[in-house]
Design an enzyme around this catalytic site. Structure first.
Site: not given
Length: 458
Positions: A140, A340
């Site tokens: 992440d 992202d």
């Protein structure tokens, strides 16, 4: 119960253990090829959440509506994070299973949301400890602290692929005291205050916008890559882990923060990482360290006072079939833009999204339309791979361009319908992972730039 004894740490050894779930021989070979550390850096295999080669794949019957629900939770969490809005749900770690003053005060602390880690995140395998053990981990770019579930799991652990990490089994494990710099650094890494146990062990609190969270002990251990190892890696040893983490053991944080995996490895490997996010039928990678700068086109990282750990860039234009969208150039900068790894559907400023939807519908006028699907309102009959789609390019400041193929533009929501993989933004535009798939993307933090190159996955 007394404070957990030596809690073994996160395993960043993604390569030396046997596969945790059933994987074909071919998949196992691919994993071994990518998991190594050499003079050019660390190289790890990266898996699509629905790949049959994933060590912790999502259920094959998971409806796409569930993916969108989780994705929307991640967007909501980013919005709350940028607005610095606390979560309504506090968490606690009651190490003694009794109402002690320390536990009571910790339970009253509201948690700030991090980035939701749902079904859109890619996974790899990593290991830690002496001897080293391998674990399946979510990757992440929107999170800083790396953590994994640890036994004895004092409060709650979600189901994971493979056994929990056992701190007692590692001869190099150590807990981290409350007086250390690393304990103080947790507030910037997790956006929540650290706490202190009655045994003077630092307690971290990592929370996510969909009410998922991990609470446990800050720890350190030796992280290993093949025959190479690095001591004193700081991570969270989770004792209360609840929420949408799939069957992963935990999370690898790659954000711009001194507690992230990137920054802890940077003194040895350098301040850069790259990845190729694969489709469900291709092989991807995550690399930390040196890269070939000549193959990329670059866009500058943009500084933002909203959150200095996220990766902001500037979208400057979109073309459909060679024609620019009918919006002003200022429309693209009306909201901050984040890139992202864990968001599935790209979010655009409303006027830009509307113009893109209209331009694509016009260019595909002969293709039968389909009804809207959840948040996706530009849908067509058929599958993305069989559609004739116009060339769509996304341009960024500095001249970087993403030339999107059909797989980067559309997502198949069921066997008969495909939809444009874009939606209107809330408080920030987000370049999601559907648009990034199969591109090599490098985050050169030292030189404050992000690069794109086509054909990154095999």
């Amino acid at each position: 119960m007394a404070l957990l004894l030596p809690l073994l740490a996160l395993s960043l050894l993604f390569a030396v253990a046997t596969p945790i779930r059933d994987i074909t021989y071919a998949c196992s070979s691919e994993v071994k090829d990518f998991q190594h550390l050499n003079s050019s850096g660390l190289h790890l295999a990266l898996h699509h959440p629905q790949s049959p080669c994933s060590p912790a794949p999502l259920p094959t019957d998971l409806p796409f509506s569930a993916v969108l629900t989780h994705d929307d939770a991640r967007i909501g969490s980013l919005a709350a994070r940028l607005a610095k809005t606390p979560s309504a749900r506090p968490t606690s770690l009651d190490e003694n299973r009794a109402a002690t003053p320390a536990a009571d005060s910790l339970a009253s602390v509201p948690l700030n949301p991090g980035t939701s880690v749902g079904v859109g995140n890619y996974v790899t395998r990593l290991g830690l400890g002496t001897p080293a053990t391998s674990y399946v981990m979510v990757v992440d770019t929107g999170s800083s602290l790396t953590w994994l579930q640890c036994s004895p799991c004092l409060v709650s652990c979600h189901r994971q692929a493979g056994p929990l990490f056992n701190p007692k089994a590692s001869s190099s494990y150590a807990s981290v005291s409350c007086s250390t710099t690393q304990c103080s650094d947790l507030s910037s890494a997790t956006l929540n205050p650290a706490a202190c146990s009655s045994s003077n062990v630092c307690i971290y609190q990592a929370s996510y916008g969909d009410s998922s969270f991990s609470v446990g002990y800050l720890s350190k251990d030796t992280v290993s890559f093949g025959s190479n190892s690095m001591p004193n890696f700081y991570y969270g040893c989770g004792q209360d882990n609840e929420g949408l983490f799939g069957r992963s053991a935990g999370l690898i944080g790659l954000a711009r923060n001194k507690m992230s995996l990137l920054y802890q490895l940077a003194p040895s490997l350098g301040y850069s990482f790259s990845y190729c996010l694969p489709t469900s039928s291709t092989s991807g990678y995550l690399s930390i360290g040196s890269y070939n700068p000549g193959q990329y086109s670059y866009t500058p990282m943009v500084s933002s006072s909203l959150d200095d750990s996220l990766y902001f860039i500037q979208l400057t234009g979109i073309t459909v079939a060679g024609k620019s969208l009918s919006v002003s150039s200022s429309a693209y900068s009306s909201l901050p833009t984040i890139i992202d790894s864990g968001t599935v559907i790209t979010r655009l400023p409303t006027s830009v999204y509307s113009a893109l939807s209209k331009a694509l519908a016009s260019a595909m006028k002969g293709t039968p339309r389909a009804s809207a699907f959840s948040i996706l309102d530009t849908c067509f009959q058929g599958q993305a791979s069989r559609l004739r789609v116009p060339a769509v390019n996304m341009a960024f400041a500095g001249g970087a361009v993403l030339k999107l193929a059909a797989r980067n533009l559309f997502v198949d929501v069921d066997s008969a319908t495909t939809c444009l993989a874009f939606a209107p933004a809330r408080s920030a535009a987000i370049i999601g992972n559907t648009q990034q798939q199969t591109f090599s993307v490098v985050y050169d933090v030292k030189n404050s730039k992000i690069g794109f190159a086509a054909g990154g996955c095999s």
